[in-house]
Design an enzyme around this catalytic site. Structure first.
Site, PDB file in Angstrom:
ATOM      1  N   LYS A  45       0.867  -1.181   0.000  1.00  0.00           N
ATOM      2  CA  LYS A  45       0.000   0.000   0.000  1.00  0.00           C
ATOM      3  C   LYS A  45       0.904   1.232   0.000  1.00  0.00           C
ATOM      4  O   LYS A  45       1.874   1.294   0.743  1.00  0.00           O
ATOM      5  CB  LYS A  45      -0.914  -0.011   1.229  1.00  0.00           C
ATOM      6  CG  LYS A  45      -1.830   1.190   1.282  1.00  0.00           C
ATOM      7  CD  LYS A  45      -3.022   0.950   2.196  1.00  0.00           C
ATOM      8  CE  LYS A  45      -3.841   2.233   2.339  1.00  0.00           C
ATOM      9  NZ  LYS A  45      -4.356   2.759   1.063  1.00  0.00           N
ATOM     10  N   GLY A  72      -7.871   7.261   1.530  1.00  0.00           N
ATOM     11  CA  GLY A  72      -7.129   8.491   1.806  1.00  0.00           C
ATOM     12  C   GLY A  72      -5.648   8.273   2.046  1.00  0.00           C
ATOM     13  O   GLY A  72      -5.027   9.031   2.792  1.00  0.00           O
ATOM     14  N   CYS A 129      -3.786   9.128  -7.432  1.00  0.00           N
ATOM     15  CA  CYS A 129      -4.886   8.860  -6.494  1.00  0.00           C
ATOM     16  C   CYS A 129      -5.936   9.976  -6.610  1.00  0.00           C
ATOM     17  O   CYS A 129      -5.602  11.155  -6.498  1.00  0.00           O
ATOM     18  CB  CYS A 129      -4.387   8.788  -5.063  1.00  0.00           C
ATOM     19  SG  CYS A 129      -5.732   8.487  -3.902  1.00  0.00           S
ATOM     20  N   THR A 193      -7.897   4.266  -9.813  1.00  0.00           N
ATOM     21  CA  THR A 193      -9.360   4.247  -9.794  1.00  0.00           C
ATOM     22  C   THR A 193      -9.944   5.475 -10.504  1.00  0.00           C
ATOM     23  O   THR A 193      -9.267   6.472 -10.726  1.00  0.00           O
ATOM     24  CB  THR A 193      -9.880   4.226  -8.347  1.00  0.00           C
ATOM     25  OG1 THR A 193      -9.280   5.311  -7.645  1.00  0.00           O
ATOM     26  CG2 THR A 193      -9.551   2.916  -7.674  1.00  0.00           C
TER      27      THR A 193
END
Lengths: 305, 264
Positions: A45, A72, A129, A193
């Site tokens: 991550k 987040g 992100c 995403t």
């Protein structure tokens, strides 16, 4: 006999499935567990210079064609994160991708240096992100020059093969892929995403506390296929195709769009903890049926006239 | 189609006082939970937290909530008719074995075990229920547990009720005198570790509930990892034999960022 084993930037992979960043990869032993459950490679991550708690809950929910999250970018920081990477290197038995993000070009390079101590096989930079615009401004991956600058700086800072994770939240992916390649990236990961929103009608508000989130899972799949296709048209460096793959035929689609490896994340929900194994079995069946011997034989096939 | 990771807004039917700081909330919803499972509960604009299911009656389910922080404080303010979001049930449930079992609840850990005891008593299983708390006013669900026909054993740290001492003191005595088909524990991790060790000494099957900071609850985010065990789907209930050598068990837990902390 068809085989799933493949090569990527000179490294051997038992299969083309990469645990996508943000899934399971909080700890070294969790990444090792993902490898045991069938992943051909794992990604931590994403890490930042300082620890981050992430957004307030709820941070992830399902909708009828996927997941939406705004975790987040929580992470323990590069210092503890490097220890987890080192542990993954020791225990996972598969190639390990580090992943970092930062607010400035300089901090990206600094974070990359910090994780390089753990000797990951690959480094991914998360420049895409969609959930931290408030703090970080427009993602680097949404501007060709910014994408070039950050890639160049990280490439200069560390000798680890570099993959740049691109964003679908752009009108045209091609120019960005080209800039990233020109800046020296060794690979492209397409895609992060897609920015979205899910409202809980009975509660009259967005479900995520962050309101906006990143869409993954089946809803993202055709968007990812298109982005991989565009990246393949625009750049020659290999592509990790990530976005909504939940079946063997999905994986074949990403390969044919131009991916050399296939990232998997949300399928852990839709297909379970053994998703990589299950999808691998399906891909192998597809390859046997259609007469492909190697994963590489399918890469970019959809581009042929 | 029901989505396992989407919220359903469920209506609060009834609130029961358990002790000065603990209430049980009954919601109208066919959850289909088994003892040991949990839900993610969402109070819009406040927060979302994992909570173990305290009971499931088919058309209703209950959560027993102690007032320990801002989220549980918001919970205490809920009134019948209010709605909250729930998703789940998630996690591995307790596997009830044999005809004679012991349950060891530390603090609020007695709530999910009461649910297990209810299932056990329906199957006419003998239950020795050991309940421990810091003091008498921290005990919960005593009457409900007795009403089920369990043999209740109480231990308090200050001796204000039952035996003065730890639940493990009571369990040690019971294990000497009885042969159990299973021992089921829920409470602080170090207490459960001690329970597991005692059971191992007596070659008795033992399940405990191991949890870590959770975000998704359904096995994708990895936040709740305990030394390679994804506690939200591979737990929270685990066979003690499968967790006892886990490098994080009883030692390390992580916060919202993933930073390590050590159990004291």
């Amino acid at each position: 006999m068809a085989t799933l084993s493949t090569q990527f930037l000179g490294k051997k992979f038992k299969n083309p499935f990469v645990l996508a960043s943000g899934f399971m990869g909080v700890t070294g032993l969790s990444m090792a567990s993902a490898a045991k459950h069938g992943f051909g490679a794992v990604t931590i991550k994403s890490l930042s210079l300082q620890p981050r708690k992430g957004h307030p809950a709820p941070v992830i929910v399902e909708f009828d064609r996927g997941l939406i999250n705004a975790v987040g970018l929580s992470n323990p920081g590069v210092k503890e994160g490097a220890d987890e990477l080192a542990l993954a290197k020791k225990e996972a038995g598969v190639p390990v991708f580090a992943s970092v993000f930062a607010d400035t070009v300089e901090h990206f390079a600094e974070a990359a240096k910090a994780v390089s101590k753990a000797k990951p096989d690959f480094l991914e930079i998360d420049v895409s992100c969609p959930n931290v615009d408030n703090e970080f401004g427009t993602p680097f991956a949404c501007d060709p020059k910014a994408a070039y600058d950050v890639t160049r700086a990280v490439k200069k800072a560390v000798p680890i093969p570099l993959s740049v994770k691109l964003s679908p939240n752009v009108p045209h992916l091609g120019p960005i892929a080209r800039q990233v390649e020109k800046a020296g990236a060794d690979a492209i990961n397409a895609i992060n995403t897609l920015k979205g929103m899910v409202i809980q009608p009975e509660a009259r508000r967005p479900v995520l506390t962050n309101k906006f989130g990143g869409i993954s899972g089946p809803a993202l799949f055709p968007v990812a296929t298109r982005c991989i296709y565009e990246a393949y048209q625009s750049a020659k460096i290999p592509i990790i195709g990530t976005g909504g793959v939940t079946t063997g035929r999905d994986a074949a689609s990403h390969l044919m769009a131009g991916a050399s490896l296939v990232g998997i994340g949300s399928a852990l929900h839709f297909r379970g903890l053994d998703a990589a194994k299950t999808i691998g079995k399906e891909l192998l069946e597809f390859m046997e049926l259609e007469g492909y011997k190697k994963v590489q034989d399918m890469v970019g096939l959809a581009h042929e006239a | 189609m029901k989505l396992s990771a989407a919220f359903e807004m469920v209506r609060l039917l009834e609130v029961k006082n358990e002790n000065p700081s603990t209430k049980t909330f009954v919601f109208e919803h066919d959850l289909g939970a088994k003892p040991g499972q949990f839900v993610m509960a969402w109070i819009p604009t406040v927060n979302e937290k994992p909570m173990s299911v305290g009971g499931d009656e088919g058309n209703t389910f209950s959560l027993t909530v102690a007032n320990v922080g801002t989220f549980s404080e918001a919970f205490q303010k809920l009134k019948p008719g209010d709605r909250i979001g729930v998703r789940g049930p998630y996690g591995r449930a307790y596997q009830l074995k044999g005809k004679r079992v012991a349950m060891v609840g530390g603090g609020f850990g007695s709530a999910p075990l009461r649910f297990l005891a209810e299932l056990a008593r329906k199957k006419a299983v003998h239950v020795d229920f050991i309940q421990g708390a810091r003091s008498k006013d921290r005990l919960i669900l005593e009457k409900d547990i007795q009403k089920l026909g369990c043999h209740l054993h109480v231990a308090t740290n200050d001796g204000s009720k039952g035996k003065k001492g730890m639940v493990t003191d009571v369990l040690a005595e019971l294990l000497k005198a009885n042969r159990y088909d299973g021992v089921y524990a829920c409470g602080p991790e170090l207490m459960m570790q001690a329970v597991g060790k005692l059971c191992e000494k007596h070659a008795t099957y033992c399940e405990i509930s191991v949890e870590r900071y959770m975000k998704c609850g359904f096995g994708v985010c990895g936040q709740c990892d305990c030394g390679g065990l994804l506690t939200c789907v591979e737990g929270t209930v685990v066979d003690y034999q499968k967790i006892k050598d886990n490098p994080d068990f009883g030692r390390i837990h992580r916060d919202a960022s993933g930073q390590k902390h050590f159990f004291k």
